[in-house]
Motif scaffolding. Structure first.
Motif, PDB file in Angstrom:
ATOM      1  N   ALA A 554      84.242  56.679 -40.027  1.00  0.00           N
ATOM      2  CA  ALA A 554      83.550  55.411 -39.827  1.00  0.00           C
ATOM      3  C   ALA A 554      84.039  54.430 -40.883  1.00  0.00           C
ATOM      4  CB  ALA A 554      82.047  55.594 -39.932  1.00  0.00           C
ATOM      5  N   LEU A 555      84.386  53.215 -40.445  1.00  0.00           N
ATOM      6  CA  LEU A 555      84.783  52.150 -41.351  1.00  0.00           C
ATOM      7  C   LEU A 555      84.438  50.836 -40.675  1.00  0.00           C
ATOM      8  CD1 LEU A 555      86.071  51.108 -43.923  1.00  0.00           C
ATOM      9  CD2 LEU A 555      88.312  51.312 -42.853  1.00  0.00           C
ATOM     10  N   ALA A 556      83.348  50.225 -41.090  1.00  0.00           N
ATOM     11  CA  ALA A 556      82.873  49.020 -40.411  1.00  0.00           C
ATOM     12  C   ALA A 556      82.215  48.082 -41.407  1.00  0.00           C
ATOM     13  CB  ALA A 556      81.888  49.386 -39.322  1.00  0.00           C
ATOM     14  N   ILE A 557      82.487  46.773 -41.215  1.00  0.00           N
ATOM     15  CA  ILE A 557      81.819  45.708 -41.952  1.00  0.00           C
ATOM     16  C   ILE A 557      81.331  44.702 -40.917  1.00  0.00           C
ATOM     17  CG2 ILE A 557      82.029  43.968 -43.756  1.00  0.00           C
ATOM     18  CD1 ILE A 557      84.424  45.481 -44.832  1.00  0.00           C
ATOM     19  N   ASP A 558      80.044  44.386 -40.962  1.00  0.00           N
ATOM     20  CA  ASP A 558      79.466  43.517 -39.944  1.00  0.00           C
ATOM     21  C   ASP A 558      78.712  42.380 -40.615  1.00  0.00           C
ATOM     22  OD1 ASP A 558      78.948  42.786 -37.307  1.00  0.00           O
ATOM     23  OD2 ASP A 558      76.964  43.732 -37.357  1.00  0.00           O
ATOM     24  N   THR A 559      79.049  41.132 -40.221  1.00  0.00           N
ATOM     25  CA  THR A 559      78.338  39.953 -40.711  1.00  0.00           C
ATOM     26  C   THR A 559      77.756  39.207 -39.520  1.00  0.00           C
ATOM     27  OG1 THR A 559      80.152  38.350 -40.545  1.00  0.00           O
ATOM     28  CG2 THR A 559      80.134  39.802 -42.478  1.00  0.00           C
ATOM     29  N   SER A 560      77.086  38.105 -39.820  1.00  0.00           N
ATOM     30  CA  SER A 560      76.474  37.315 -38.745  1.00  0.00           C
ATOM     31  C   SER A 560      77.514  36.618 -37.887  1.00  0.00           C
ATOM     32  CB  SER A 560      75.524  36.284 -39.347  1.00  0.00           C
ATOM     33  OG  SER A 560      76.221  35.441 -40.253  1.00  0.00           O
ATOM     34  N   MET A 561      78.748  36.486 -38.362  1.00  0.00           N
ATOM     35  CA  MET A 561      79.773  35.761 -37.633  1.00  0.00           C
ATOM     36  C   MET A 561      80.950  36.627 -37.204  1.00  0.00           C
ATOM     37  SD  MET A 561      79.955  32.166 -39.722  1.00  0.00           S
ATOM     38  CE  MET A 561      80.896  31.425 -38.402  1.00  0.00           C
ATOM     39  N   MET A 562      81.139  37.747 -37.854  1.00  0.00           N
ATOM     40  CA  MET A 562      82.344  38.520 -37.602  1.00  0.00           C
ATOM     41  C   MET A 562      82.081  39.998 -37.882  1.00  0.00           C
ATOM     42  SD  MET A 562      85.666  38.255 -36.869  1.00  0.00           S
ATOM     43  CE  MET A 562      86.116  36.574 -37.279  1.00  0.00           C
ATOM     44  N   SER A 563      82.781  40.852 -37.145  1.00  0.00           N
ATOM     45  CA  SER A 563      82.761  42.293 -37.393  1.00  0.00           C
ATOM     46  C   SER A 563      84.188  42.770 -37.603  1.00  0.00           C
ATOM     47  CB  SER A 563      82.150  43.046 -36.211  1.00  0.00           C
ATOM     48  OG  SER A 563      80.807  42.686 -36.029  1.00  0.00           O
ATOM     49  N   ILE A 564      84.341  43.750 -38.465  1.00  0.00           N
ATOM     50  CA  ILE A 564      85.649  44.389 -38.654  1.00  0.00           C
ATOM     51  C   ILE A 564      85.458  45.882 -38.484  1.00  0.00           C
ATOM     52  CG2 ILE A 564      87.498  44.921 -40.274  1.00  0.00           C
ATOM     53  CD1 ILE A 564      87.202  42.239 -41.505  1.00  0.00           C
ATOM     54  N   ILE A 565      86.240  46.461 -37.585  1.00  0.00           N
ATOM     55  CA  ILE A 565      86.250  47.905 -37.389  1.00  0.00           C
ATOM     56  C   ILE A 565      87.554  48.438 -37.960  1.00  0.00           C
ATOM     57  CG2 ILE A 565      86.057  49.796 -35.753  1.00  0.00           C
ATOM     58  CD1 ILE A 565      83.631  47.989 -35.845  1.00  0.00           C
TER      59      ILE A 565
END
Length: 702
Positions: A554-565
């Motif tokens: 698992a490697l994920a960063i999630d913000t209100s405007m963008m997600s990165i997997i």
């Protein structure tokens, strides 16, 4: 009858007086200088060196006879740095005659003036006190052991006055050429019999650094008497160090029955640094005190230990058993607060900016994991148990609360079980075992972090709230090797880090890693230039490690405007990175909508762990931008409101994968294979292909 007896006794007494007077006259008239050649010959036969007495031998006969010699020299070795090994300005000894009748030795005066002694070694390591005698003593045949004889009773000894003035003792190392010089300005001592204490007082200097020492020692007879408590008190002031030791020893020879209190204080370290020959990186005042006793032969215990350095205070106890081949140490220390910042030298590189760091040249061979051999031999120098309880530990960039460490060392094996601490309102628990196996070691480490509030942690360290969020982490790894690098190359286990909702200051990200960090944060928040913070919904990471290869589960960063997997791996053997970053916008950026399928792996995080780099795949990026622009034109022309691919809950999917260890999935196969509209103006596509970097900046509002 009485009268003849009186005459007889008178005649005998008179004869004795006449004999004594005759002896005194004869001895007084004898020239003792005639003995000098005999004395010199005896010394040379014993040592191979010349002893020269340049003055007359002055002997005074009486009830307290005395011997005075002046200007005495003793020859040095042929290879020595000077002609004389010993020079004495004046030697005087005066003893009482009558006590000798009762086998008592009473020295009324013993004086040594201006002695100059040189001890040195040659380039071959040979010392100048290793004598070459003219005649070797013949070997004596060994005789069978005889039954123990009665111990010899020492004669009573009294020294009324012992004085040494202006003594110089020099040690010179022939290999290095360095010299150490001790000068005794004065030494006075007194011994009133073998059953009475010995007192002394001396002052002088060591390499021009002054010292003063005085004290009282037990009697000579008491040294070998295990029944008598042998008193001891010594006070010393040297190199701005004040020390005192006081107590008693029942058997000094066997070092048993020890009961001593000690106290050492250092207010200024400059003179001690001069003696040490290097700067001691300590400025604060230091003191240590306690009491030492022996529980058994070669088993010592220090209780009531108190250590202070500046404002830091430590209390505890130390046990040391040196009876075996390896010492066993039992250490227990506690403290209310320890401020390590006051003990660390100032970091001159602390003000170095990220921009300067970028400009600094980097070595291609730079590695994060050192390949130096582990210091496993040092683990075999001592066995023991170590217990530490510190309520608060202040470090340069963090504060640790309620630190509790229990560890053991046994035959080269180090075990920490457990280490517990509080930080930022959360808890840290660590267990570690480092088991020596020859030149290598087995390493097992388990770390659990729960509820670590980053903002609270930074606030405790006096930093601003540049990051907010709660972190949980788990590390469970095992490895084997002879260095950190070799252990990492064969590592097995997993690492999991989960951060919930929070935010991060964009300025801080810019300072962390130059262009790479700026590009990543713009993916997370395309309007970075207009906002101070990037709002995070979650950051989730799990790497499962097998034989030194860390694969992403698992490697994920999630913000209100963008997600990165993220997906890929880290090779811990050569420290290379091979990670893809798959960004996806939410609700459109600069009037366009990019979904996960349309920006399929356009970024690669490569390079090494010591020098990572973010690589942009221009072809895939241009293709993705062209698809988006085409879809936008298609929507405008048809007037339709096409629905984007439905958003997924990235955080939920990532957290589930991190908890279960099953690789995360974020979209359906249909969404992955979705084809964009084919109606795309040729001119726009051509511009995108020609300058994809410019098109990407335009797309993100840059």
């Amino acid at each position: 009858m009485a009268r003849p007896l009186k005459w007889i006794l008178g005649i005998v007494g008179g004869l004795i007086v006449l004999v004594i007077v005759a002896v005194v006259i004869i001895v007084s008239s004898y020239d003792f200088n005639d003995l000098k050649p005999l004395i010199s010959k005896a010394v040379k036969d014993a040592t191979g060196r010349e002893l020269i007495i340049n003055s007359d031998i002055d002997i005074n006969i009486g009830l307290s006879p005395s011997l005075v010699l002046s200007d005495i020299t003793f020859q040095n070795a042929d290879w020595g740095s000077r002609k004389e090994m010993v020079k004495v300005g004046r030697f005087e000894v005066k003893v009482a005659l009558l006590p000798l009748i009762k086998k008592n030795i009473e020295v009324n005066r013993f004086i040594l003036v201006d002695p100059d002694i040189l001890i040195e070694t040659g380039k071959d390591g040979k010392a100048n006190f290793e004598f070459e005698t003219a005649e070797k003593t013949p070997e004596v045949e060994s005789k069978p052991e005889t039954p123990e004889t009665e111990s010899i009773e020492l004669p009573a000894l009294t020294i009324n006055e012992l004085e040494i003035v202006n003594c110089t003792l020099t040690y010179r190392d022939g290999k290095t050429g360095k010299s150490e010089i001790v000068k005794l300005k004065s030494l006075t001592a007194s011994l009133q019999g073998l059953d009475n204490p010995f007192t002394f007082k001396l002052s002088g200097s060591y390499n021009d650094s002054p010292f003063d020492v005085n004290g009282t020692l037990g009697s000579i007879n008491g040294i070998n008497d295990p029944v008598i408590e042998w008193p001891l008190e010594i006070n010393a002031q040297a190199f701005d160090v004040n020390s005192n030791i006081k107590g008693s020893i029942k058997n000094p020879v066997e070092q048993q029955g020890i009961k001593l209190d000690f106290n050492v204080k250092i207010d200024n370290w400059s003179k001690l640094s001069k003696v040490a020959g290097q700067e001691i990186p300590v400025k604060d005042a230091f003191s240590v005190s306690g009491s030492i006793a022996d529980k058994a032969p070669k088993d010592y215990q220090i209780n009531g230990l108190k250590i202070s350095l500046g404002k830091n205070r430590i209390e505890g106890s130390i046990g040391a058993n040196v009876a075996g081949k390896v010492p066993y140490i039992d250490l227990s220390l506690s403290s209310k607060e320890i401020d390590l910042k006051t003990l660390m030298p100032e970091d001159k590189a602390a003000d170095t900016t990220a921009e300067n760091a970028e400009q600094a040249p980097s070595k291609e061979t730079e590695k994060m994991f050192p390949d130096d051999p582990l210091p496993l031999d040092s683990l075999k120098l001592v066995d023991g148990r170590f217990k530490i309880r510190f309520d608060k530990v202040i470090m340069p960039k963090m504060v640790i609360n309620n630190l509790a460490v229990d560890s053991t060392m046994n035959k080269g094996n180090l075990t920490v079980k457990p280490l517990k601490a509080g930080m930022g309102g959360g808890s840290i628990n660590l267990e570690m075992a480092l088991l020596s196996k020859g030149n290598a070691a087995d390493l097992t480490t388990v770390i659990n972090v729960k509820g670590l509030e980053i903002a609270d942690m930074l606030a405790e360290a006096g930093s601003n709230n540049s990051i907010e969020g709660s972190v949980d982490a788990d590390i469970d790894i095992k490895g084997y090797g002879s260095s950190v690098a070799s252990i990492m190359a064969g590592l097995n286990g997993y690492l999991r880090i989960i951060m919930g909702e929070g935010k991060i200051d964009n300025k801080m990200i810019d300072k962390l890693g130059g262009d790479m960090s700026k590009n990543i944060v713009r993916l997370l928040n395309p309007s970075i230039d207009q906002k101070q913070f990037t709002t995070l919904r979650c950051m989730v990471t799990r790497f499962d490690i097998r034989d030194g290869i860390a694969d992403t589960t698992a490697l994920a960063i999630d913000t209100s405007m963008m997600s990165i997997i993220g997906d890929g791996s880290i090779n811990l053997k050569n420290e290379t990175l091979n990670l893809s970053l798959d960004p996806s916008t939410k609700g459109g950026v600069a009037g366009y909508n990019l979904n996960i399928g349309e920006l399929s792996q356009p970024f690669k995080l490569g390079g090494t762990m010591a020098k990572p780099s973010l690589v942009l795949d221009k072809q895939k990026t241009a293709l993705s931008i062209g698809k988006v622009i085409g879809k936008k034109l298609l929507k405008d022309k048809a007037g339709s409101q096409e629905t984007a691919v439905s958003d997924i809950d990235v955080c939920a999917a990532a957290m589930e994968a991190a908890e279960t260890g099953v690789k995360m999935t974020t979209k359906s196969e249909a969404a992955a294979k979705e084809e964009p509209a084919q109606i795309t103006p040729e001119k726009l596509i051509e511009d995108v292909v020609k300058d994809p970097k410019k098109a990407l900046k335009s797309l993100f509002g840059r």
